[in-house]
Design a protein around this motif. Structure first.
Motif, PDB file in Angstrom:
ATOM      1  N   GLY A 102       0.741  -1.205  -0.059  1.00 13.69           N
ATOM      2  CA  GLY A 102      -0.016   0.076  -0.023  1.00 13.69           C
ATOM      3  C   GLY A 102       0.909   1.268   0.057  1.00 13.69           C
ATOM      4  O   GLY A 102       2.033   1.100   0.854  1.00 13.69           O
ATOM      5  N   VAL A 103       0.480   2.227  -0.805  1.00 16.56           N
ATOM      6  CA  VAL A 103       1.246   3.411  -0.812  1.00 16.56           C
ATOM      7  C   VAL A 103       0.159   4.689  -0.624  1.00 16.56           C
ATOM      8  O   VAL A 103      -0.879   4.806  -1.220  1.00 16.56           O
ATOM      9  CB  VAL A 103       1.968   3.620  -2.333  1.00 16.56           C
ATOM     10  N   CYS A 104       0.566   5.516   0.215  1.00 14.05           N
ATOM     11  CA  CYS A 104      -0.292   6.903   0.372  1.00 14.05           C
ATOM     12  C   CYS A 104       0.806   7.889   0.788  1.00 14.05           C
ATOM     13  O   CYS A 104       1.856   7.827   1.353  1.00 14.05           O
ATOM     14  CB  CYS A 104      -1.304   6.554   1.412  1.00 14.05           C
ATOM     15  N   VAL A 105       0.391   9.313   0.896  1.00 20.34           N
ATOM     16  CA  VAL A 105       0.956  10.356   1.119  1.00 20.34           C
ATOM     17  C   VAL A 105       0.009  11.060   2.078  1.00 20.34           C
ATOM     18  O   VAL A 105      -1.190  11.423   1.862  1.00 20.34           O
ATOM     19  CB  VAL A 105       1.457  11.337  -0.120  1.00 20.34           C
ATOM     20  N   VAL A 106       0.805  11.409   3.620  1.00 22.29           N
ATOM     21  CA  VAL A 106       0.064  12.532   4.348  1.00 22.29           C
ATOM     22  C   VAL A 106       1.100  13.658   4.732  1.00 22.29           C
ATOM     23  O   VAL A 106       2.001  13.215   5.101  1.00 22.29           O
ATOM     24  CB  VAL A 106      -0.413  11.694   5.473  1.00 22.29           C
ATOM     25  N   GLY A 107       0.559  14.631   4.460  1.00 18.82           N
ATOM     26  CA  GLY A 107       1.536  15.936   5.064  1.00 18.82           C
ATOM     27  C   GLY A 107       2.856  15.836   4.319  1.00 18.82           C
ATOM     28  O   GLY A 107       3.950  16.286   4.618  1.00 18.82           O
ATOM     29  N   ASN A 108       2.752  15.547   3.026  1.00 20.20           N
ATOM     30  CA  ASN A 108       3.997  15.297   2.041  1.00 20.20           C
ATOM     31  C   ASN A 108       4.981  14.159   2.766  1.00 20.20           C
ATOM     32  O   ASN A 108       6.099  14.127   2.305  1.00 20.20           O
ATOM     33  CB  ASN A 108       4.456  16.535   1.776  1.00 20.20           C
ATOM     34  N   PHE A 109       4.607  13.244   3.677  1.00 21.04           N
ATOM     35  CA  PHE A 109       5.394  12.092   4.014  1.00 21.04           C
ATOM     36  C   PHE A 109       4.777  11.020   3.152  1.00 21.04           C
ATOM     37  O   PHE A 109       3.516  10.712   3.066  1.00 21.04           O
ATOM     38  CB  PHE A 109       5.329  11.911   5.468  1.00 21.04           C
ATOM     39  N   LEU A 110       5.748  10.194   2.447  1.00 21.73           N
ATOM     40  CA  LEU A 110       5.368   9.064   1.714  1.00 21.73           C
ATOM     41  C   LEU A 110       5.343   7.693   2.825  1.00 21.73           C
ATOM     42  O   LEU A 110       6.225   7.425   3.300  1.00 21.73           O
ATOM     43  CB  LEU A 110       6.290   8.943   0.739  1.00 21.73           C
TER      44      LEU A 110
END
Length: 587
Positions: A321-329
Motif C-alpha cells: 500500500g502507498v499513500c501520502v500524508v503531509g507530504n510524507f510517503l
C-alpha cells in the motif's frame, strides 16, 4: 474626398543622423554641457525633445534658457557622454563598467528610453558572475523589471552561486530588498535550507540591521527544514537567532522535529519544501512479474520527465500500500521479495506488516509502528489524515482478510476499524470526502472476481454498505477520483479493456471508452485536474505476459486516451502517489 495617412519609417532616423553629423562637425551647436571638466557641444532643441530635465531647463523663464555653458557637477563625464550618444543615435554601448554611470545620468536627466535599454541589457546579459551586481544596480535606480529578473535568476541559480566562493561572496553584498525577495521564492532546486540560513546569518554579520529588520529577514527561512542538531548549534552562537521572536520560531521548529508520528499533521510553510508543483512517485515494481526493484521513479507531468528518488525503498516490495500524508510517503505492508542470488529463478515472498515513512525534506526513511496484521493486495487510502488498511491477504495459502485497521497519527499506532462484510483481496479503493469506496476483488477463497461496490462513512459509519455493482467483475484493478466521480480501470487476468465511471449522487455506473489493449499490474495516478495517468503494466501478447513502457493519459472530460511518453524501462507492479519533491540541482 478620401485622405490617406502615410508614414515614413526613415524620416526620424534621417533627422537624428543629420543632428549627429552636425554635432560631430561642431556646427549649429547652441549649448555646451560640462561634466568633470569635459565639454560636450550640443543642440538645445534635440536635448529638450529627448530629456524631461532639459525640457524644463530650457523654458523661456529660466536663466539656463539663455546660457551657453551649462555645468552638470552631479554627473560623470562618461555618463553624460553615454546619454548624449543615445540622444543623438538611439544607441547606447553598455557593459558592467558603464552601466551604473549611464543609469546615473539617464535618471538625473530623465531620459526614460535609455533607462529602458539598461533594463533590457540586464535581462539579456545576466549571469552567475554579475547577477548580484545587477540586482544592486536595479534596486538603486528603481528598475522594477530588472530587479525582479535579477532576483529570480539568483533564486533559480542559488545552488551554483553557493558552489563557488567568489560568487558566494557576492551574495554578502546583495541589497537587503533582493535578499528578502530571494528568501520568499517558492522554488529553489538543489538548495538546502541550512545553506540559506547560514547565508542569511553571514549576510547579517556583514550588513547589520535593526532587530525588527533582522527578524523580518530571518522569518523567511523555513526552520522546519533545517536539521535540529545544526539549528540548535547555530542558535547557541548567533545573536540574530536569539531575539525573542526568532527564538520562538526556532523553538517551534525544534518542537516539530520531536513530534515523530505526528509530523505529517503539523505542516506549515516552515516545514514545506520550496517546490511549486508536485510530482508523481512510482514506488516499487520491476521489469517482470514477481521481480520488484527498490528504486523509486519520479515523474513531472508538465515536462513529462522522469527522475529517480535519491534514496531507495528499504525492501523490494510488491502488492504494497502507498499513500501520502503531509507530504510524507508511507509504504505499507506488501510482499517482501528476496531472489536467490545463485538461482535467479527462485524467489522467496514473505508478506510483511512493516510500515515505512519517507521524509523528502531530509531524504530519509523511518520505520513506523507496524500493522496489526500482515497484509498484501489490500486497499489503502487516507481520510482526514487517517490511513486505512482494508482487507487483503496474508501469506499465500492463507485465507483473505476482512479486517480493517486505522493509523491515527495523534496516537501513533494502528487500531482496528469497521470490518468488511466478508474477506476480500485484490480490490480497488477510492475516497470522496469522508467516504471510502472499495470495488471488486476476490472474496474469501472463491476463484471468481467480484462486481461488488462497498461504502463506508469513515467519520461515523459503523458498517460497510453495498452500492450499485460494476458492470464487469474486476480483480487487481485500480480506481481514481476525479471531480467527485470515481473511475474504475481495467483489471487482472480478464480479457477486457472496459472502463467505467461511478456517480455517488446517482449510485450509478456508466461504461466509458475502452482502452485499446488490455493491461494489468499498472501504476495509476490522478493529476489533480481532469486527467488520469497510467504507467506501464503488463499485457497479453501472443499468449504471453509482456511488460510495457507506455505512459497513457485518460481525459475524463473527453473520454479519450492518448500516449504521452515512454518510461525509462519496462515497469509493472508499481504503486503511485503525488507529492512535492525538490528537483536536483542544475548541472
Amino acid at each position: 474626398m478620401n485622405y490617406y495617412l502615410m508614414l515614413s519609417n526613415s524620416h526620424g532616423d534621417g533627422v537624428l543622423s543629420r543632428y549627429q553629423n552636425l554635432r560631430t562637425e561642431g556646427r549649429m551647436c547652441d549649448v555646451v554641457l560640462e561634466a568633470e571638466g569635459v565639454e560636450f557641444p550640443a543642440h538645445r532643441t534635440l536635448l529638450a525633445c529627448s530629456s524631461d530635465y532639459f525640457w524644463s531647463l530650457f523654458q523661456d523663464y529660466t536663466l539656463e534658457s539663455k546660457a551657453y555653458m551649462i555645468s552638470l557637477p552631479a554627473l560623470s563625464s562618461l555618463g553624460l557622454e553615454q546619454i548624449l550618444d543615445f540622444i543623438y543615435t538611439s544607441c547606447i554601448s553598455l557593459s558592467p563598467s558603464t552601466l551604473e554611470v549611464t543609469l546615473q545620468a539617464a535618471t538625473y536627466l530623465q531620459v526614460n528610453h535609455a533607462m529602458h535599454l539598461c533594463t533590457d541589457y540586464i535581462s539579456e546579459s545576466i549571469a552567475l558572475d554579475n547577477c548580484c551586481f545587477f540586482a544592486n544596480v536595479a534596486a538603486r535606480y528603481g528598475l522594477s523589471e530588472a530587479f525582479t529578473v535579477s532576483n529570480s535568476f539568483i533564486a533559480s541559480k542559488m545552488h551554483r552561486i553557493l558552489g563557488t566562493e567568489q560568487n558566494k561572496a557576492e551574495l554578502l553584498v546583495l541589497n537587503h530588498e533582493s535578499l528578502q525577495e530571494v528568501l520568499e521564492v517558492e522554488e529553489m532546486p538543489g538548495v538546502k535550507e541550512i545553506d540559506l540560513l547560514q547565508l542569511t546569518l553571514d549576510w547579517l554579520d556583514c550588513n547589520p540591521l535593526s532587530a525588527l529588520q533582522s527578524n523580518s529577514l530571518l522569518s523567511r527561512i523555513r526552520f522546519g527544514l533545517v536539521p535540529p542538531e545544526e539549528l540548535t548549534q547555530l542558535s547557541a552562537f548567533k545573536p540574530a537567532l536569539r531575539t525573542p521572536f526568532i527564538r520562538s520560531v526556532v523553538q517551534k521548529a525544534l518542537h516539530y522535529h520531536l513530534q515523530g508520528p505526528l509530523q505529517p499533521l503539523l505542516q506549515s510553510v516552515h516545514s514545506s519544501l520550496r517546490v511549486k508543483r508536485s510530482k508523481i512517485v512510482l514506488v516499487g515494481g520491476g521489469p517482470e512479474a514477481d521481480r520488484p526493484q527498490n528504486h523509486i521513479l519520479t515523474y513531472e507531468p508538465r515536462s513529462k520527465k522522469f527522475g529517480t528518488l535519491s534514496t531507495s525503498l528499504p525492501n523490494k516490495l510488491q502488492h504494497q500500500g502507498v499513500c501520502v500524508v503531509g507530504n510524507f510517503l508511507f509504504v505499507i505492508g506488501g510482499e517482501v521479495v528476496q531472489v536467490d542470488e545463485e538461482n535467479e529463478k527462485t524467489a522467496v515472498m514473505t508478506v510483511t506488516d512493516q510500515v515505512w515513512r519517507f521524509d523528502p525534506r531530509f531524504e530519509r526513511w523511518e520505520e513506523m509502528e507496524p500493522l496489526l496484521q500482515k497484509r498484501a493486495q489490500f486497499a489503502c487510502c487516507v481520510v482526514e489524515g487517517v490511513i486505512f488498511a482494508i482487507g487483503g491477504r496474508g501469506q499465500k495459502g492463507e485465507p483473505a482478510l476482512s479486517s480493517v485497521e486505522r493509523y491515527n497519527m495523534h496516537a501513533g499506532w494502528w487500531r482496528s476499524g469497521v470490518s468488511l462484510l466478508h474477506p476480500v483481496h485484490g480490490q480497488a479503493c477510492a475516497t470522496i470526502g469522508a467516504g471510502i469506496y472499495i470495488s471488486g476483488g476476490i472474496h474469501g477463497n472463491t476463484p471468481q472476481s467480484s462486481k461488488e461496490m462497498l461504502f463506508l462513512n469513515s467519520f461515523d459509519g459503523n458498517a460497510w454498505e453495498t452500492r450499485s455493482e460494476m458492470s464487469v467483475a474486476r480483480f487487481g484493478h485500480q480506481m481514481a477520483t476525479v471531480r467527485g466521480k470515481i473511475y474504475a480501470f481495467l483489471g487482472m487476468f480478464e480479457p477486457f479493456c472496459e472502463i467505467e465511471c461511478y456517480s455517488p449522487e446517482q449510485d450509478l455506473w456508466i461504461i466509458l471508452q475502452p482502452l485499446h489493449n488490455d493491461r494489468f499490474c499498472y501504476g495509476l495516478a490522478a493529476t489533480g485536474g481532469r486527467r488520469v495517468l497510467m504507467f506501464g503494466g503488463r499485457k497479453w501478447q501472443d499468449g504471453q505476459e509482456v511488460c510495457t513502457t507506455n505512459v497513457l493519459e485518460y481525459d475524463t472530460d473527453y473520454d479519450s486516451w492518448r500516449e504521452l511518453c515512454k518510461l525509462p524501462r519496462p515497469l509493472c507492479g508499481t504503486q503511485c502517489a503525488r507529492m512535492a519533491i525538490q528537483d536536483p540541482p542544475e548541472t
